[in-house]
Design a protein around this motif. Structure first.
Motif, short mmCIF file in Angstrom:
data_model
loop_
_atom_site.label_atom_id
_atom_site.label_comp_id
_atom_site.label_asym_id
_atom_site.label_seq_id
_atom_site.Cartn_x
_atom_site.Cartn_y
_atom_site.Cartn_z
N LYS A 122 0.84 -1.20 0.00
CA LYS A 122 0.00 0.00 0.00
C LYS A 122 0.87 1.26 0.00
CE LYS A 122 -3.88 -2.21 0.10
NZ LYS A 122 -4.82 -2.14 -1.06
N HIS A 178 0.12 6.97 10.59
CA HIS A 178 -1.03 6.73 9.71
C HIS A 178 -0.93 5.33 9.12
CE1 HIS A 178 -3.95 7.16 6.49
NE2 HIS A 178 -3.01 6.80 5.63
N THR A 179 -1.90 4.47 9.38
CA THR A 179 -1.92 3.13 8.80
C THR A 179 -2.63 3.17 7.46
OG1 THR A 179 -3.92 2.65 10.09
CG2 THR A 179 -1.82 1.88 10.99
N TYR A 180 -2.04 2.52 6.44
CA TYR A 180 -2.61 2.54 5.10
C TYR A 180 -3.85 1.66 4.99
CZ TYR A 180 1.62 4.92 3.62
OH TYR A 180 2.64 5.83 3.48
N GLU A 181 -3.85 0.55 5.71
CA GLU A 181 -4.99 -0.37 5.67
C GLU A 181 -4.87 -1.32 6.86
OE1 GLU A 181 -6.74 -3.93 2.82
OE2 GLU A 181 -5.57 -2.31 1.93
N MET A 182 -6.01 -1.60 7.50
CA MET A 182 -5.97 -2.53 8.62
C MET A 182 -5.62 -3.93 8.12
SD MET A 182 -6.37 -0.79 11.26
CE MET A 182 -6.56 -2.12 12.46
N PRO A 183 -4.68 -4.60 8.76
CA PRO A 183 -4.26 -5.93 8.29
C PRO A 183 -5.30 -7.00 8.59
CG PRO A 183 -3.19 -5.40 10.36
CD PRO A 183 -3.95 -4.17 9.94
N GLN A 184 -5.12 -8.14 7.94
CA GLN A 184 -6.01 -9.27 8.17
C GLN A 184 -5.77 -9.85 9.55
OE1 GLN A 184 -5.24 -12.06 5.05
NE2 GLN A 184 -5.96 -10.72 3.42
N GLU A 195 1.34 -1.78 7.53
CA GLU A 195 2.03 -0.69 6.83
C GLU A 195 1.55 0.65 7.38
OE1 GLU A 195 2.81 -1.05 2.49
OE2 GLU A 195 1.42 -2.73 2.63
#
Length: 263
Positions: A122, A178-184, A195
């Motif tokens: 990301k 800032h997190t780009y996307e919450m992980p699985q 990330e």
């Protein structure tokens, strides 16, 4: 003739003060604007360069009038002093940066695993093609990192991967990254990567961070990577960021579970 020279001396001193003031205001305004996202980093770097040039010009103007003000008592001494002081204050951060660049290795991408670093996926969207974001770190860079930052190593914990991931996410949030996307969910994936984007303390230069949590069954292994978006020398910031984060992770997990990292 003496009156004319004295006027020229005062004029140069006045321009020194005015130029130094403008340089200082430009530096502060640009720094605040960059921190709050009003100015993009490339433009901010250009403005910093302009502020440094103006500060140097202010010093040169002060030098022009210094001898006559000091030895002959021409008017303009107050302006001269103000110009020199403000210009030197503006140039202090540049001097510190130059020194740190001289003593720091020429690295901008640091990872606890240099052979297979946590990848940027990301975060890669916002990076230029020249920034190697997926491939392993080069052999020369890996050797230099190992020699300079031997404390940059991964951590293994005697806890489930889900708990390690939750603690990682809590620390990322605490730092304001800032997190780009919450992980699985780590329970359904043996390897999860968080990330995020971090920024330096004063001037808010961005770096991408990837934290990989690997489920090893009875233990969880945490790797971390931090790479600057701009510049070839990170002044040691990325290694310091990794060490500080993993040290805090050690402490947090020890407090939660009464355990310490295995290695």
């Amino acid at each position: 003739m003496a009156v004319y020279i004295e006027q020229q001396t005062a004029r140069a001193a006045g321009w020194s003060r005015a130029t130094a003031w403008f340089s200082a205001v430009l530096f502060i305004t640009a720094a605040i604007s960059h921190r709050f996202g009003l100015v993009e980093t490339p433009a901010f770097i250009a403005v910093l360069g302009l502020a440094a040039v103006l500060a140097i010009v202010a010093l040169l103007l002060a030098a022009i009038s210094f001898r006559r003000v000091w030895y002959r008592g021409d008017i303009g001494g107050a302006d001269l002093a103000k110009g020199m002081f403000l210009a030197l204050v503006v140039l202090v951060p540049f001097a510190i940066t130059g020194y740190r660049s001289f003593v720091s290795p020429n690295l901008s991408d640091i990872s606890t695993d240099t052979a297979a670093p946590p990848p940027f996926v990301k975060a890669a969207v916002g990076r230029t093609p020249a920034m190697n974001v997926i491939a392993p770190i080069g052999e020369a860079a890996a050797k230099l990192q190992a020699e300079t930052y031997p404390e940059v190593t991964g951590r293994r914990y005697n806890i489930p991967a889900e708990r390690a991931l939750a603690t990682v996410l809590a620390l990322v949030k605490k730092r304001g990254w800032h997190t780009y996307e919450m992980p699985q969910d780590a329970s359904s994936n043996p390897e999860v990567t968080v990330e995020a984007r971090a920024r330096t303390l004063l001037l808010a230069f961005p770096s991408d961070v990837a934290i990989r949590v690997t489920d090893e069954g009875n233990t969880a292994y945490v790797d971390m990577r931090s790479a600057s978006r701009f510049g070839r020398n990170d002044l040691g910031d990325n290694a310091a960021r990794i060490v500080a984060f993993l040290d805090d992770l050690d402490t947090e997990i020890a407090l939660q579970a009464g355990t310490a990292p295995v290695e």
